[in-house]
Design an enzyme around this catalytic site. Structure first.
Site, mmCIF file in Angstrom:
data_model
loop_
_atom_site.group_PDB
_atom_site.id
_atom_site.type_symbol
_atom_site.label_atom_id
_atom_site.label_comp_id
_atom_site.label_asym_id
_atom_site.label_seq_id
_atom_site.Cartn_x
_atom_site.Cartn_y
_atom_site.Cartn_z
ATOM 1 N N GLY A 108 0.752 -1.508 0.094
ATOM 2 C CA GLY A 108 0.024 -0.467 -0.213
ATOM 3 C C GLY A 108 0.856 1.430 -0.432
ATOM 4 O O GLY A 108 0.333 2.241 -0.309
ATOM 5 N N ARG A 109 2.417 1.495 0.578
ATOM 6 C CA ARG A 109 2.756 2.744 0.391
ATOM 7 C C ARG A 109 4.605 1.980 -0.013
ATOM 8 O O ARG A 109 5.740 2.916 0.344
ATOM 9 C CB ARG A 109 2.789 2.942 1.960
ATOM 10 N N ARG A 187 14.154 0.331 1.258
ATOM 11 C CA ARG A 187 14.867 -0.820 1.435
ATOM 12 C C ARG A 187 15.061 -2.130 0.790
ATOM 13 O O ARG A 187 15.197 -1.788 -0.327
ATOM 14 C CB ARG A 187 13.514 -1.514 2.373
ATOM 15 N N ARG A 194 6.454 -12.071 0.550
ATOM 16 C CA ARG A 194 5.789 -12.566 2.255
ATOM 17 C C ARG A 194 4.674 -13.784 2.451
ATOM 18 O O ARG A 194 4.518 -13.785 1.137
ATOM 19 C CB ARG A 194 4.786 -10.920 2.548
ATOM 20 N N ASP A 266 1.249 -11.307 6.439
ATOM 21 C CA ASP A 266 1.575 -10.366 5.316
ATOM 22 C C ASP A 266 2.591 -9.781 5.841
ATOM 23 O O ASP A 266 3.886 -8.762 4.982
ATOM 24 C CB ASP A 266 0.478 -9.331 5.052
ATOM 25 N N ASP A 276 9.070 -5.403 7.757
ATOM 26 C CA ASP A 276 7.933 -4.102 8.508
ATOM 27 C C ASP A 276 8.369 -3.736 10.075
ATOM 28 O O ASP A 276 7.383 -4.524 10.533
ATOM 29 C CB ASP A 276 6.610 -4.639 8.431
HETATM 30 P P1 AMP Z 1 1.521 -2.767 8.227
HETATM 31 O O1 AMP Z 1 0.655 -3.698 9.217
HETATM 32 O O2 AMP Z 1 2.151 -2.059 8.904
HETATM 33 O O3 AMP Z 1 2.433 -4.210 8.048
HETATM 34 O O4 AMP Z 1 0.310 -2.977 7.243
HETATM 35 C C1 AMP Z 1 -0.662 -3.193 6.473
HETATM 36 C C2 AMP Z 1 -1.379 -3.261 5.641
HETATM 37 O O5 AMP Z 1 -1.415 -1.283 5.611
HETATM 38 C C3 AMP Z 1 0.084 -3.043 4.370
HETATM 39 O O6 AMP Z 1 -0.952 -3.861 3.195
HETATM 40 C C4 AMP Z 1 0.084 -2.303 4.138
HETATM 41 O O7 AMP Z 1 0.912 -1.957 2.728
HETATM 42 C C5 AMP Z 1 -0.768 -0.807 4.286
HETATM 43 N N1 AMP Z 1 -0.356 0.077 4.894
HETATM 44 C C6 AMP Z 1 0.026 0.484 5.908
HETATM 45 N N2 AMP Z 1 0.314 1.872 6.617
HETATM 46 C C7 AMP Z 1 -0.730 2.252 4.989
HETATM 47 C C8 AMP Z 1 -0.963 3.950 4.592
HETATM 48 N N3 AMP Z 1 0.035 5.077 4.789
HETATM 49 N N4 AMP Z 1 -0.729 4.124 2.942
HETATM 50 C C9 AMP Z 1 -0.916 2.375 2.119
HETATM 51 N N5 AMP Z 1 -1.637 1.514 2.932
HETATM 52 C C10 AMP Z 1 -1.195 1.624 3.921
HETATM 53 MG MG MG Z 2 3.573 -4.571 6.286
#
Ligand code: AMP
Ligand code: MG
Length: 504
Positions: A108-109, A187, A194, A266, A276
């Site tokens: 997502g980012r 990174r 994953r 994930d 992550d």
């Molecule tokens: P995380 O728990 O940080 O590993 O994120 C879980 C999911 O949310 C992953 O698919 C990330 O890419 C997405 N994600 C987290 N933060 C953001 C953000 N600010 N914008 C878009 N996607 C996000």
């Molecule tokens: Mg993540």
């Protein structure tokens, strides 16, 4: 500060990494096709600036020594321009979050540029992707600095991890609990695949893609699995190999007091890399039940649960691989190896910490009693092991350095006597050599929350000196660094008020 228009950037077609003639980029993962790598529309960040740089890693990737002098690379590693031969893509994955199937997630980012010197390069926070859902695709300066420092600290501790090449910042506002500013962390890893990538193709019944992905991972990262007999042999072997690597990784975490905080499937690397960095924390006082993620109300990812959660996650991976594995028993057998691999890996780490050249069953009571004592009094985990390492040089009962960490001095003395007695049983016991070994195993410095916080506070005023000093110390965590004694001390009272949530 409002930024309406992006600044003019150099001609994209002309941009290539400085100091390198031909394009050094390869596209092994993107070459799998559109089901795996989705092109992005870049969303530039205005007026980027360098926050942190990792010259050692830059050299490994083939970047020239003055790489941060390059405006083109500053923009490349902010996601503002694409060097020749690189691409900008995001990958789709799914996963289990906090034990519940979350469906499609994806990068997502994170924006993948391709590979340099066989290493995937990914920009985290470079803007929205087709998988951003309701997110803004951004990362804030605070969390980017934490990820940058921690990945390299873990690497220096010998713990498998994704690496971090640099952080760039921008004054563009990003909203979290309050307004913060944007940053991008670059990174690096052999692969960012994953468990969730496999879960995605399995759950959506895209079995051809599932096989393509498994074959890609086997051929590039687990070639020994290809030799396994039977149609499903390589995939069973892959599951077992990932199980082994995951067990080793988690044993490392437990041995240094690293709490990951969001062990969703994930966030689990198929290569067994720590991946992550969000609400992670190195324990200060030893508390097995510690929950470092303030959003983890149930304590699913409490420190002591990490080994079991890893096993649970591996079952999700096994489940996802079932379309490629003929017999359920084959998958179960591969997963069951965790039950021996993890304890073995942990015993090896603990024997190292205690200064024994080999693991032995008779070390177990010493480890159990020791950890119980530490937990009872919330003794600082890192300081205990470091003091013990020094103490081991003389094993002098009159030396109070370790016992002074405990209120129950008698219990500490009894444990130290057991420790000494067990060492005395060794052939050619040599306390100086033992101490030396322990000082190479038990770090003096770890990235405690409050240390990261000091670097972040300074960086918010564009003072990156603390970050650089921390980076230097953490890159060599077993040395004494007398000028930074304070960073090896107990966490200050204000450290307990730092709240680390998933918000990053
Ligand atoms: P995380 O728990 O940080 O590993 O994120 C879980 C999911 O949310 C992953 O698919 C990330 O890419 C997405 N994600 C987290 N933060 C953001 C953000 N600010 N914008 C878009 N996607 C996000
Ligand atoms: Mg993540």
């Amino acid at each position: 500060m409002p930024h309406a228009a992006a600044p003019p950037f150099p001609d994209l077609a002309a941009a290539s990494p400085d100091g390198l003639t031909a394009s050094p980029w390869t596209q092994r993962y993107a070459a799998l096709g559109k089901d795996f790598a989705t092109p992005l529309t870049p969303s530039p960040l205005p007026a980027p600036y360098w926050v942190g740089r990792n010259d050692a890693l830059a050299t490994q990737l083939g970047l020239s020594t003055d790489w941060t002098a390059s405006e083109a690379l500053l923009h490349t590693f902010t996601g503002n321009q694409v060097p020749v031969g690189a691409t900008q893509t995001a990958s789709v994955y799914s996963g289990h979050q906090f034990g519940v199937w979350a469906g499609q997630l994806g990068d997502g980012r994170a924006c993948a540029l391709g590979e340099l010197a066989g290493q995937e390069v990914q920009l985290k926070g470079a803007g929205p992707t087709p998988f951003s859902r309701r997110g803004d695709g951004r990362a804030v300066l605070r969390s980017s600095i934490r990820e940058f420092l921690c990945s390299e600290a873990m690497h220096a501790l010998g713990i498998p991890t994704t690496r971090a090449l640099c952080v760039t910042g921008s004054d563009a506002p990003v909203w979290r609990e309050t307004q913060e500013t944007a940053a991008v962390v670059t990174r690096v890893a052999p692969s960012f695949v994953r468990f969730g990538h496999f879960e995605h193709f399995s759950h959506t019944e895209q079995h051809a893609q599932l096989r393509t992905l498994a074959d890609y991972v086997i051929d590039h990262f687990y070639p020994e699995c290809r030799k396994a007999a039977g149609d499903d042999g390589p995939y069973v072997a892959l599951l077992q190999a990932v199980t082994g690597r995951t067990a080793e990784m988690v044993a490392h975490w437990q041995s240094v007091g690293f709490c990951h905080g969001v062990m969703n499937t994930d966030n689990m690397s198929i290569l067994g890399l720590t991946l992550d960095y969000g609400p992670f924390q190195f324990l200060d006082g030893y508390d097995p039940a510690h929950i470092c993620n303030h959003s983890d109300n149930q304590g699913r990812y409490a420190f002591f649960k990490q080994p079991n959660v890893a096993y649970w996650n591996l079952f999700c991976l096994g489940q996802a691989l079932m379309p490629l594995i003929g017999e359920q028993e084959h998958a179960i057998a591969a997963l069951e190896t965790y039950k021996t691999r993890y304890p073995q890996a942990l015993a090896a780490r603990m024997a190292d910490k205690l200064g024994f050249a080999q693991t032995h069953e008779n070390q177990r009571p010493l480890i159990e009693t020791g950890l119980k004592l530490l937990a009872q009094e919330r003794v600082d985990f890192t300081i205990f092991w470091r003091r013990l390492s020094h103490w081991a040089a003389g094993m002098d009962a009159a030396n109070p350095s370790v016992r002074d960490l405990f209120v129950d001095r008698a219990a500490a003395d009894a444990w130290l006597a057991d420790f000494r007695a067990l060492h005395a049983q060794e052939d050619c016991f040599d306390s100086a050599a033992t101490s030396k070994r322990m000082l190479r195993t038990n770090p003096k410095f770890v990235l405690r929350n409050h240390l990261g916080e000091l670097a972040i506070r300074a960086a918010k005023t564009r003072d990156f000196s603390v970050l650089q000093q921390l980076q230097t110390v953490l890159a060599d965590p077993y040395s004494e660094h007398p000028a930074f004694e304070e960073w090896a001390g107990f966490a200050p009272d204000w450290a307990s008020s730092i709240e680390i949530s998933c918000s990053s």
